[in-house]
Motif scaffolding. Sequence first.
Motif, PDB file in Angstrom:
ATOM      1  N   ARG A 395      12.394 -15.424  26.697  1.00 17.85           N
ATOM      2  CA  ARG A 395      10.987 -15.803  26.915  1.00 17.85           C
ATOM      3  C   ARG A 395      10.855 -17.312  27.525  1.00 17.85           C
ATOM      4  N   ALA A 396      11.955 -17.947  26.795  1.00 15.52           N
ATOM      5  CA  ALA A 396      12.288 -19.564  27.074  1.00 15.52           C
ATOM      6  C   ALA A 396      12.375 -19.809  28.563  1.00 15.52           C
ATOM      7  N   SER A 397      13.152 -18.829  29.234  1.00  9.50           N
ATOM      8  CA  SER A 397      13.539 -18.999  30.506  1.00  9.50           C
ATOM      9  C   SER A 397      12.472 -18.690  31.596  1.00  9.50           C
ATOM     10  N   LYS A 398      11.337 -18.085  31.136  1.00  7.22           N
ATOM     11  CA  LYS A 398      10.349 -17.508  31.986  1.00  7.22           C
ATOM     12  C   LYS A 398       8.951 -17.750  31.448  1.00  7.22           C
ATOM     13  N   SER A 399       8.243 -18.610  32.312  1.00  6.28           N
ATOM     14  CA  SER A 399       6.975 -18.942  31.985  1.00  6.28           C
ATOM     15  C   SER A 399       5.952 -17.769  32.095  1.00  6.28           C
ATOM     16  N   THR A 400       4.810 -17.924  31.572  1.00  2.00           N
ATOM     17  CA  THR A 400       3.911 -17.117  31.671  1.00  2.00           C
ATOM     18  C   THR A 400       3.606 -16.741  33.045  1.00  2.00           C
ATOM     19  N   GLY A 401       3.471 -17.999  33.975  1.00  2.00           N
ATOM     20  CA  GLY A 401       3.144 -17.746  35.427  1.00  2.00           C
ATOM     21  C   GLY A 401       4.449 -16.818  36.131  1.00  2.00           C
ATOM     22  N   ASP A 402       5.701 -17.038  35.826  1.00  2.00           N
ATOM     23  CA  ASP A 402       6.798 -16.212  36.197  1.00  2.00           C
ATOM     24  C   ASP A 402       6.419 -14.794  35.986  1.00  2.00           C
ATOM     25  N   ILE A 403       6.210 -14.447  34.530  1.00  2.00           N
ATOM     26  CA  ILE A 403       5.983 -13.246  34.211  1.00  2.00           C
ATOM     27  C   ILE A 403       4.903 -12.212  34.905  1.00  2.00           C
ATOM     28  N   VAL A 404       3.922 -12.995  34.831  1.00  2.00           N
ATOM     29  CA  VAL A 404       2.621 -12.621  35.801  1.00  2.00           C
ATOM     30  C   VAL A 404       3.243 -12.371  37.236  1.00  2.00           C
ATOM     31  N   ASN A 405       3.968 -13.247  37.820  1.00  2.00           N
ATOM     32  CA  ASN A 405       4.685 -13.078  39.135  1.00  2.00           C
ATOM     33  C   ASN A 405       5.150 -11.682  39.297  1.00  2.00           C
ATOM     34  N   TYR A 406       6.148 -11.304  38.243  1.00  2.00           N
ATOM     35  CA  TYR A 406       6.655  -9.991  38.332  1.00  2.00           C
ATOM     36  C   TYR A 406       6.046  -8.862  38.427  1.00  2.00           C
ATOM     37  N   MET A 407       4.629  -9.091  37.844  1.00  2.00           N
ATOM     38  CA  MET A 407       3.801  -8.013  37.823  1.00  2.00           C
ATOM     39  C   MET A 407       2.954  -7.854  39.101  1.00  2.00           C
ATOM     40  N   ALA A 408       2.725  -9.544  39.612  1.00  2.00           N
ATOM     41  CA  ALA A 408       1.991  -9.423  40.903  1.00  2.00           C
ATOM     42  C   ALA A 408       2.557  -9.361  42.132  1.00  2.00           C
TER      43      ALA A 408
END
Length: 1542
Positions: A395-408
């Motif tokens: 989780r540390a290497s991926k911010s909330t924004g990054d993870i939302v980007n994977y989905m979006a």
Amino acid sequence: MVQLNGEQIVFQSTNPTFHTYLDVQKHGAQPLCGNSEGWGPMSPYRWDFTPCFLDVWVDIVSIWGIIGGLGAIYYLFKRCQPQPVKKDWHFWTKLVVLGLLVVATLLQAALQIEQLAGIWLKDFRFWSTIINLVSLGVIFYIQYIEHWRSRNSNGVVLTYWLSLVIVYGVKLRSLVSQELHKQFLPYFVTFAVSLGLSLIEFALEWLVPKRLSAYDALGDEDECPIEYADVFSILTFSWMTPMMRYGYKEYLTQDDLWNLRKRDTTRATSAVFEEAWEQQLEKKKPSLWIAMAQSFSGPYLRGAIIKTLSDCLSFIQPQLLRYLITFVDSYRPGNEPQPPIKGAAIALAMFGVSVAQTACLHQYFQRAFETGMRIKSSLTAMVYKKSMRLSNEGRASKSTGDIVNYMAVDTQRLQDLTQFGQQLWSAPFQITLCMLSLYQLVGISMLAGVGVMIAMIPINGFIARISKSLQKRQMKNKDARTRLMTEILNNMKSIKLYAWGQAFMSKLNFIRNDQELHTLRKIGAVTAIANFTWSTTPFFVSCSTFAVFVATNDKPLSTDIVFPALTLFNLLTFPLAVLPMVITAIIEASVAVGRLTDYFTAPELQPDAVLRSESVAHGEESVRIRNASFTWNKDDNRNVLEDINFSVHRGELSCIVGRVGAGKSSFLSTMLGDLYKLKGEVVLRGASAYVAQSPWVMNASVRENIVFGHRWDPQFYERTIKACALTEDFAVLPDGDQTEVGERGISLSGGQKARLTLARAVYARADIYLLDDILSAVDQHVGRHIIDNVLGPNGLLSGKTRILATNSIPVLMEAHFITLLRDGRILEKGTYEQVTAMKGEIANLIKTASTDEQENGDKDSSSPSSESETVYETEPAEDDVDETDEANETVGYLEPIKTHPPEGPIRKGSHLTLRRASTVSFHGPRGKTTDEEDNKGVLKSKQTKETTEQGRVKRDIYVEYAKASNLGAVAVYLVMLLGAQTAQIGGSVWLKDWSSINERLGGNPNVAYYLGIYFAFGVGSAALVVVQTLILWIFCSIEASRKLHERMAFAIFRSPMVFFETTPSGRILNRFSSDIYRIDEVLAYDSRTFNMLFTNASRAFFTLAVISASTPVFIAVIIPLGALYLWIQKYYLRTSRELKRLDSVSRSPIYAHFQESLSGISTIRAYRQAERFALENEWRVDANLRAYFPSINANRWLAVRLEFIGSVIILAAASFAIISVSTGSGLSAGLVGLAMSYALQITQSLNWIVRQTVEVETNIVSVERVLEYARLPSEAQEVISKHRPPVSWPPKGAVSFNGYSTRYRPGLDLVLKNINLSIKSHEKIGVVGRTGAGKSSLTLALFRIIEPAQGDVSIDDLSTSSIGLLDLRRRLAIIPQDAALFEGTVRDNLDPGHVHDDTELWSVLDHARLRDYVASLNGQLDAEIHEAGSNLSQGQRQLVSLARALLTPSNILVLDEATAAVDVETDAMLQTTLRSNMFKDRTIITIAHRINTILDSDRIVVLDHGEVKEFDSPSELISKRGLFYELVREAGLLGAVEGASR
């Protein structure tokens, strides 16, 4: 087809020597065909098929009926359950008609035996009738059984009847032309009757609806019609018509949409995909590509077969064109004219091929889009589920924004690939077919063309490489901007309080303009070059081919070579143009697959970090940690906790104490399994509940937040609410426990959120409670209430295991066991009596706290626990304010209440216990599918709906966009466009003249002259295309998107806080991410939208002009066809537009819910609710697909209809040419060739125009949405130049409230009523009051976050309402309750505007007790701080905001419960700092819940229900025995105050 001589007659004469269908030739006959005309296929006597060959067609249909029919019977028995359906007239009529047809066919066979005497056994004609009979038997059986087993007519049966009717019709036409009725009337009549019966049977099967079973008749009104559509409806997409019709009359809403088919639901697709991915994970290198192929390739491969067929059909047209030109040419003087019926056959064949190609192409598209939809939904579900299992290093290497980007973004890239993917083999296949056809036309010369294409490959490869690296860079820029925007929105309140708007605006503009748009310009230039190479390729191919042909051949380059070749070159344009798009899509998708694979294989939580077992009886050990060491990140060498030994028994309350950053929160996380366990064991016996330090509240009603998926139990719910002291809060909330709390609990105060999350835990009735410092955020009397009713020996949880991280002293006295953590190790542990006897650190802590209040609270008593050195933590809860409970009442402290030391055994016990709450099964989500669903009744606390415009996009939106795009550049673009099209047509006309001259002269004169001019036309046209692309891209589109983004960002920064409180940040983010993406890249992208629209519109116009010029009568057809075209387009536009809007509106909630879940992962996991949240995510994705599925099919519905119009245009152009020629008009073959080669292109252009009109409309909606935010109402002016305060203002710092009243937003009640206060300069003022009294509203009023309803606030006799906001907020200092930290460096966080130098920064860090910590970091002032400051503990974040306040040179300092999250020692130091000489000359207003922090104030304001009840010095107020006296008495501080006042 055979070339026929002119003498041949079209219809047979009555000459008896002519052979008919039933003729027999006894000698010299061909095998199996006793007819004198033989197998043919063309009859030697008339322009017709031979009788034996006619029956071959009948046989093909019959064999299809037999083989296909057997397949259908197997399917009906295997897959379809029989249902009780009554037999009605329809059922009997079909069987009777079919019976009669069988009789008629038997009669035909009998007549054939009679006529073909002697040879019938060896004759194909007889056996053809017998095979036909067998097929009728099979079809009869299908029609019998499908009555019970199928709701719709069987596809095999329908195609059988249609084909049979066509073949019988052709055969009858032939029998009439042979005049069979004059010689064999009985056979002729029987055959004609068979045709009639077949037609009736076809009509009965297709047009009359079947009777349904009682169950099916009830039906599901939302069922998607594709489930029971027949084969013709599927081919023409007519099943979409009811929705198109409804959408034309009414505006569609979410409720009008159909349900998904079972196999399209997220549940079904994700199950299939997860299974495939599990198999991949067993390999060394798991491949996402293979997993996707295993899961979804079936329909995709079927699509591939259909696509192949469609490709082959498209290459039949040039061959037919060649026949047509030869036909027209045969009417030139001196040639033998061919029979008109041959021309008619050619025209019909062109029409038929065109229609068949349309049907195939759209069936392929349908499958491609469905596959894309399934891939996206399954990946979305996987991304969500994975996020619930990510470990901390993952989780540390991926911010909330990054993870939302994977989905979006990344899943979208893969969905886009499915639309282009097939082109990867289809384009080369089309190119190969094209080259073969060319070889047939021009022979070896086509190799010149191949050479040109091969030469182009490396050039394009190079361009693709550059574009890939630019795309990657662009993704990074996008991520950076999304991240920054998320932080800005989450911390908007702090940005306003600190007046940092401009600093963040310039930060945002830097990423946007200097990085993102800069890269976008480069991408534009590369694209334009790529476009040039691709658009010139077909032209160079044609040029080189013709040049070589002329050089190597003596044959003239004539019209029948030039125009078929030109048509082939035009066909070549598409695969060549699409290849770069495919390559880009594949590059983007492979980047996405790489990112997703990394994410899916990212480390997950240790499965064995915590061993769980069944709950235990009272007094038995329920939690045990033995010799355990933990770390947040296993790749780091830093252990958070070492050698921990800890155990708790059921029924005990165990407290964990320690300083800021000692690791208390981490200690609780070990029991949740969130930390990585290096050694040892952790055992939990029973279910756990967890209350985080930053309360996590969902965007739902208060009740849904408390019940949290457990069964509804009204009695226990009431007990929970009373115990957690929420009863009074519910009374003041606008809708009681049905109040919508908004994102991150935005409309609740800090204390309310803390109690709400505690209530959630209590309601869950778990066995083990992990409570992270729940007492720090509540008032003292509330804290006492919670101890007595929840945590203490008589509380609701007394029979449970309770582990509490805290520094609150009163609760330690109730504890069975106390553990002290220092630097990640357990330093002391024991019962209250043992630790006080030990005289160790815990004893000191208790002593400090007790003596503190004796000394009149000079120091602060106790402090809540801290968040440990966490690598990641949930988003900071932003206490924005709504309605009545603005009170951001913060961390209140519990003063020790003198209790007698407990007697009895060392470990106290209580046997009361509660039954565990059972979870409810998931029935659809809480919350909304779209942001507009209305709630039952009107709730005041309802968030504003996301507005969706309806109907046409208003014209002024286009005008605004054009203005933003630079009108001059747009005009130049349009001129270039027309120039390019004219040059293209010019080239074709020049070729027509050249080929006509060659034909006339029978050779190829002046080659260089003609070729040179043709070359000039081509290159000129291509050059204009490049210029037009560059102008559109760089001068129009990027310019427009820069201005629009800037305007929107500016408007957002200037919006009042109310906007952020009533608008979910996901919705605002959606405008900044997906809407801006559309404006950036889709609206004016080289190959998309505007450019395509204008190009195709001009192309279609020129085409119609060319056809009309060659055959003027064509104009008569244009008018009705044009009207029909516009009508279909309008019909489609309305529905499609609303579907697209519903699609985008139902997308926001998916991301909003995901973002919310990401911030509450620990809580969701602790309650074992991940499954329920995943189901809710699936439900939301399905709601979005319900809009997406009909919207892609609406495109197909339209395309099939438009391409049919295109086919009619082809038919009309060919027919008119044939009629015109055969009536002797002398039309030249060159002109017909030119007209037809354009007509063949028109379907594509017409289709694109409508598609692009809709694309423009749906994407311009993004401009509309951005402009909507750009026009948001803003706060007061930042600077009023005529009223700027003096530089030294405020010199004294005297504040007065004059008859001040305010409310949060219009329509709500007043939160402060008629406040009159006069605060002298340098006074220290304390503000107290119970929850909801209006304490925090006072701060907001001072900073003008909320504006006065009446009255005003003046500072040093200057009314704050008369000056600009920037001037006001910059001159006031505040330490807010929530320390808002941003991703960036320490320096950025202290001073975002970079106006102070390092010495000032170090000085304030020193005063804030942070100097040593920052100096120890890697990079010191430039050390990285993670998103939301997650790598600092809660206490350290609070210290950072103290340091910020010290940087502001103001004479007024507001403390909003500033030392909430720090431990006793740090707090004591801070209180000393605040009372030191640095602050001696400042007016300090302290908002407090912990009475002891303000006991030494000069005066105290007591607020109640928004009014000032008391205002005087502490000792005076005590002696009055009013509200303040009550508060002090509840805190147990009376002795201290009275002692001090003596």
